[in-house]
Design a protein around this motif. Structure first.
Motif, PDB file in Angstrom:
ATOM      1  N   LEU A  57       1.934 -33.330  -8.585  1.00 53.51           N
ATOM      2  CA  LEU A  57       1.836 -34.678  -7.628  1.00 53.51           C
ATOM      3  C   LEU A  57       3.120 -34.315  -6.594  1.00 53.51           C
ATOM      4  N   CYS A  58       4.273 -33.655  -6.293  1.00 49.66           N
ATOM      5  CA  CYS A  58       5.137 -33.240  -5.741  1.00 49.66           C
ATOM      6  C   CYS A  58       4.504 -32.762  -4.787  1.00 49.66           C
ATOM      7  N   PHE A  59       3.749 -31.385  -4.876  1.00 47.32           N
ATOM      8  CA  PHE A  59       3.084 -30.861  -3.563  1.00 47.32           C
ATOM      9  C   PHE A  59       2.125 -31.398  -3.504  1.00 47.32           C
ATOM     10  N   ASN A  60       1.428 -32.793  -3.534  1.00 40.29           N
ATOM     11  CA  ASN A  60       0.110 -32.524  -3.001  1.00 40.29           C
ATOM     12  C   ASN A  60       0.519 -34.167  -2.599  1.00 40.29           C
ATOM     13  N   SER A  61       1.479 -34.724  -2.794  1.00 44.40           N
ATOM     14  CA  SER A  61       1.984 -35.941  -2.115  1.00 44.40           C
ATOM     15  C   SER A  61       2.873 -35.093  -1.045  1.00 44.40           C
ATOM     16  N   ARG A  62       3.663 -34.554  -0.600  1.00 43.96           N
ATOM     17  CA  ARG A  62       3.897 -33.727   0.097  1.00 43.96           C
ATOM     18  C   ARG A  62       3.014 -33.213   1.192  1.00 43.96           C
ATOM     19  N   ARG A  63       2.049 -32.488   1.004  1.00 41.90           N
ATOM     20  CA  ARG A  63       1.243 -32.251   2.049  1.00 41.90           C
ATOM     21  C   ARG A  63      -0.104 -33.960   2.560  1.00 41.90           C
ATOM     22  N   ALA A  64       0.076 -34.923   1.346  1.00 41.15           N
ATOM     23  CA  ALA A  64      -0.398 -35.255   1.770  1.00 41.15           C
ATOM     24  C   ALA A  64       0.835 -36.239   3.169  1.00 41.15           C
ATOM     25  N   ALA A  65       1.896 -36.582   2.677  1.00 38.05           N
ATOM     26  CA  ALA A  65       2.888 -37.114   4.000  1.00 38.05           C
ATOM     27  C   ALA A  65       2.147 -36.390   5.331  1.00 38.05           C
ATOM     28  N   ARG A  66       2.431 -35.105   5.370  1.00 36.04           N
ATOM     29  CA  ARG A  66       2.485 -34.110   6.258  1.00 36.04           C
ATOM     30  C   ARG A  66       1.324 -34.185   6.841  1.00 36.04           C
ATOM     31  N   ILE A  89      -1.102 -37.166   6.876  1.00 36.69           N
ATOM     32  CA  ILE A  89      -0.100 -38.620   7.248  1.00 36.69           C
ATOM     33  C   ILE A  89       0.255 -39.022   8.843  1.00 36.69           C
ATOM     34  N   THR A  90       1.598 -37.692   8.517  1.00 34.32           N
ATOM     35  CA  THR A  90       1.839 -38.097   9.323  1.00 34.32           C
ATOM     36  C   THR A  90       1.389 -37.067  10.735  1.00 34.32           C
ATOM     37  N   ARG A 111       6.416 -40.353  18.310  1.00 36.85           N
ATOM     38  CA  ARG A 111       6.570 -39.658  17.307  1.00 36.85           C
ATOM     39  C   ARG A 111       6.476 -40.951  15.852  1.00 36.85           C
ATOM     40  N   ALA A 112       5.215 -40.489  14.568  1.00 31.61           N
ATOM     41  CA  ALA A 112       6.156 -41.602  13.766  1.00 31.61           C
ATOM     42  C   ALA A 112       6.864 -42.092  13.701  1.00 31.61           C
ATOM     43  N   THR A 113       8.238 -41.437  13.976  1.00 29.32           N
ATOM     44  CA  THR A 113       9.190 -41.229  12.899  1.00 29.32           C
ATOM     45  C   THR A 113       9.600 -42.765  13.702  1.00 29.32           C
ATOM     46  N   GLN A 114      10.424 -41.997  15.883  1.00 34.38           N
ATOM     47  CA  GLN A 114      10.242 -43.357  15.843  1.00 34.38           C
ATOM     48  C   GLN A 114       9.101 -44.504  16.165  1.00 34.38           C
ATOM     49  N   PHE A 115       8.393 -44.344  15.894  1.00 35.48           N
ATOM     50  CA  PHE A 115       7.776 -45.576  15.588  1.00 35.48           C
ATOM     51  C   PHE A 115       8.081 -46.837  14.885  1.00 35.48           C
TER      52      PHE A 115
END
Length: 146
Positions: free
Chosen positions: A18-27, A29-30, A43-47
Motif C-alpha cells: 500500500l505504501c509503494f502503490n499509494s506513493r506511485r498513485a500520488a505522483r 495524480i500530481t 504547480r499543484a502544490t501552489q494551487f
C-alpha cells in the motif's frame, strides 16, 4: 527457516504494498494536475496553497503546514517559490518568531484563472479512478494522522 522459493513468493507480495502503490498513485495524480496547471504558471502544490489561503485567510506557517500535512521545511521551500512569483506574502506575526502567510491579489487572480483547469483535472481523475476509490482514499487521508 523459510525455504528460499517460499520466501521469494512471500516477497512478491511487496508488489502490492500500500505504501509503494499509494506513493506511485500520488505522483501520477500530481503530474496530471501539474501538466494542466502549468499553463497558469503554477504547480499543484501552489494551487493547493493558494486555495487554502483563500478559504482560511491568513495563516501562520505552522498552521499552514498542519493543514497541508507537510513538514515546515518543505512548506518554507514552497513558500519561497510562491513568494518569488508574488502569489503570497510572508510577514512577521505578533510574536517575532511567528511568520504569517497571506495570498496576494496576483495569487488570488492566478487561483481564479486556474480553478476551471483544476476542476477539469479533478473530474477526469475521479472518472478514471471511480468515485468509490476516491472516497476510500479520502477516508484514509482523514483517518491517518499527518
Amino acid at each position: 527457516m523459510i525455504a528460499p522459493l517460499d520466501e521469494d513468493r512471500q516477497l512478491a507480495e511487496t508488489a502490492n504494498c500500500l505504501c509503494f502503490n499509494s506513493r506511485r498513485a500520488a505522483r501520477a495524480i500530481t503530474r496530471a494536475f501539474d501538466r494542466e496547471l502549468r499553463r497558469h504558471g503554477i504547480r499543484a502544490t501552489q494551487f493547493t496553497l493558494l486555495a487554502l489561503l483563500e478559504l482560511k485567510g491568513d495563516l501562520s506557517i505552522g498552521a499552514l503546514a498542519e493543514y497541508l500535512a507537510v513538514e515546515r521545511t518543505t512548506l518554507t521551500r514552497n513558500l519561497a517559490v510562491a513568494e518569488e512569483q508574488e502569489l503570497v506574502r510572508v510577514r512577521a506575526g505578533d510574536d517575532a518568531r511567528e511568520r504569517i502567510v497571506t495570498i496576494t491579489p496576483k495569487g488570488r487572480t492566478t487561483l481564479r484563472k486556474a480553478f476551471p483547469t483544476w476542476r477539469k483535472v479533478q473530474a477526469a481523475l475521479i472518472e478514471e479512478m471511480g468515485s468509490q476509490a476516491v472516497e476510500s482514499m479520502r477516508k484514509v487521508a482523514r483517518a491517518v494522522p499527518a
